[in-house]
Motif scaffolding. Structure first.
Motif, PDB file in Angstrom:
ATOM      1  N   MET A   1       0.847  -1.199   0.000  1.00 32.04           N
ATOM      2  CA  MET A   1       0.000   0.000   0.000  1.00 32.04           C
ATOM      3  C   MET A   1       0.879   1.245   0.000  1.00 32.04           C
ATOM      4  SD  MET A   1      -2.927   1.151   2.762  1.00 32.04           S
ATOM      5  CE  MET A   1      -1.756   1.568   4.050  1.00 32.04           C
ATOM      6  N   PRO A   2       0.636   2.179  -0.937  1.00 32.03           N
ATOM      7  CA  PRO A   2       1.403   3.430  -0.946  1.00 32.03           C
ATOM      8  C   PRO A   2       1.286   4.142   0.396  1.00 32.03           C
ATOM      9  CG  PRO A   2       0.077   3.206  -2.939  1.00 32.03           C
ATOM     10  CD  PRO A   2      -0.355   2.125  -2.025  1.00 32.03           C
ATOM     11  N   LYS A   3       2.408   4.638   0.912  1.00 30.98           N
ATOM     12  CA  LYS A   3       2.396   5.282   2.219  1.00 30.98           C
ATOM     13  C   LYS A   3       1.491   6.511   2.250  1.00 30.98           C
ATOM     14  CE  LYS A   3       7.032   3.755   3.548  1.00 30.98           C
ATOM     15  NZ  LYS A   3       8.404   4.164   3.922  1.00 30.98           N
ATOM     16  N   SER A   4       1.338   7.159   1.098  1.00 33.83           N
ATOM     17  CA  SER A   4       0.551   8.397   1.076  1.00 33.83           C
ATOM     18  C   SER A   4      -0.946   8.143   1.184  1.00 33.83           C
ATOM     19  CB  SER A   4       0.851   9.172  -0.211  1.00 33.83           C
ATOM     20  OG  SER A   4       0.514   8.388  -1.342  1.00 33.83           O
ATOM     21  N   LEU A   5      -1.395   6.897   0.925  1.00 37.02           N
ATOM     22  CA  LEU A   5      -2.821   6.608   0.922  1.00 37.02           C
ATOM     23  C   LEU A   5      -3.307   6.301   2.332  1.00 37.02           C
ATOM     24  CD1 LEU A   5      -5.252   6.376  -0.978  1.00 37.02           C
ATOM     25  CD2 LEU A   5      -4.791   3.941  -1.157  1.00 37.02           C
ATOM     26  N   LYS A   6      -3.742   7.352   3.004  1.00 33.14           N
ATOM     27  CA  LYS A   6      -4.231   7.207   4.375  1.00 33.14           C
ATOM     28  C   LYS A   6      -5.717   7.545   4.511  1.00 33.14           C
ATOM     29  CE  LYS A   6       0.284   8.349   6.348  1.00 33.14           C
ATOM     30  NZ  LYS A   6       1.053   9.298   7.205  1.00 33.14           N
TER      31      LYS A   6
END
Length: 328
Positions: A1-6
């Motif tokens: 999961m991309p770290k930016s996708l929160k």
């Protein structure tokens, strides 16, 4: 999961369709499962421009899988058609630290999402929600199955009256550009004739069919008409024209209208919405964007949004042939 996708936003736009609530529920719970915050955006793009949104959790969407419509509401937005309006929407997303959007709606919704993605590079995923089933890239859209069942039930009830009074009923169903509802509901309800935009049968062919039915001993008939069919200027004008040719018939017109959009979604639409919602979230997690989640041959698939918008669905030719045989 991309770290930016929160954080993921979810919204419904355009005409409502049964199954939209089930899709919202699926997106929210998929986010909760993957420990992503989900934000519900009210009133579609207009709500996005006005910053009308709130965080949702698994409990926020309890007891909505069986409800028609959309609890997030829907609205048309003239403001979103302007660069200034879209910039306001983008600023609200940034200020609320939302990383991606799930858009539930039809081609208008997807067109807005595509433009938004092109201008700001903002990740979007579409889920097709429209009763017309007129979106390219999927065999079924959310709400279509429910609408079909609603229409068939209505026709069954009207047939009781038609047969009791020896009447000819023209029943108009939704479908400005696509005759999927009319064709499938017409076959399912045993209509004597089905008129759809894709097949210009013409007035003479309709008259031949009705006269043949009358000659075979039928004293009542049902004609299902998609609203986009051009056999007449409109269904009322068509009914008057037929009446002038066949005065022995007591002719009635029923326009089902928005009753087709409401009601409890079928099991099929609830399951489809659940599958699409999970796929939408996990597609964004994979770093993919500007796609629509669909279903083909019972397998969830992805279609680029531009193809979903520009592509044309095809009417089922085999079903047209079946309908011709069934009206013999």
């Amino acid at each position: 999961m991309p770290k930016s996708l929160k954080k993921i936003g979810v919204m419904t736009s355009g005409g409502d369709a049964p199954g939209m609530n089930a899709a919202i529920r699926s997106v929210v719970r998929a986010c909760a499962f993957h420990k992503i915050t989900c934000v519900g955006i009210y009133r579609g793009y207009q709500g996005l421009i006005e910053g009308d949104m709130e965080e949702l959790n698994a409990r926020s969407v309890k007891n909505i899988i069986n409800r028609g419509g959309t609890f997030l509401k829907s609205a048309r937005s003239k403001d979103f058609r302007t660069k200034e309006g879209r910039k306001k929407a983008y600023d609200h997303l940034v200020n609320n630290e939302i990383d991606a959007l799930v858009l539930i709606g039809g081609d208008g919704t997807f067109t807005g999402g595509m433009i938004f993605n092109q201008e700001f590079g903002f990740p979007v995923i579409g889920i097709p929600g429209t009763i017309d089933n007129d979106i390219y890239g999927t065999n079924f859209t959310l709400g279509y199955d429910t609408a079909l069942n609603t229409v068939v039930d209505a026709i069954d009830r009207i047939r009781d009256t038609a047969s009791s009074h020896d009447r000819l009923f023209f029943i108009e169903v939704m479908g400005r550009d696509a005759g999927h509802i009319a064709l499938n509901a017409g076959v399912g309800a045993g209509a004597e004739e089905i008129l759809i935009p894709e097949e210009n049968l013409g007035f003479d062919r309709l008259m031949e069919s009705l006269k043949r039915s009358r000659k075979s001993g039928k004293t009542s008939s049902i004609v299902v008409v998609a609203e986009g069919d051009k056999t007449g200027e409109n269904v009322f004008e068509l009914a008057q024209k037929v009446e002038s040719e066949m005065p022995f018939y007591d002719i009635r017109v029923t326009v089902l209208g928005h009753v087709q959009r409401g009601g409890t979604p079928t099991c099929f639409d609830r399951v489809l919405a659940s599958r699409m919602g999970v796929k939408a979230v996990e597609t964004l997690m994979d770093g993919q964007s500007n796609l629509m989640v669909g279903i083909k041959n019972d397998k969830i698939n992805l279609t680029p949004l531009d193809k979903a918008v520009k592509g044309k669905t095809e009417i089922n030719k085999e079903l047209i042939r079946v309908s011709e045989i069934m009206t013999t």
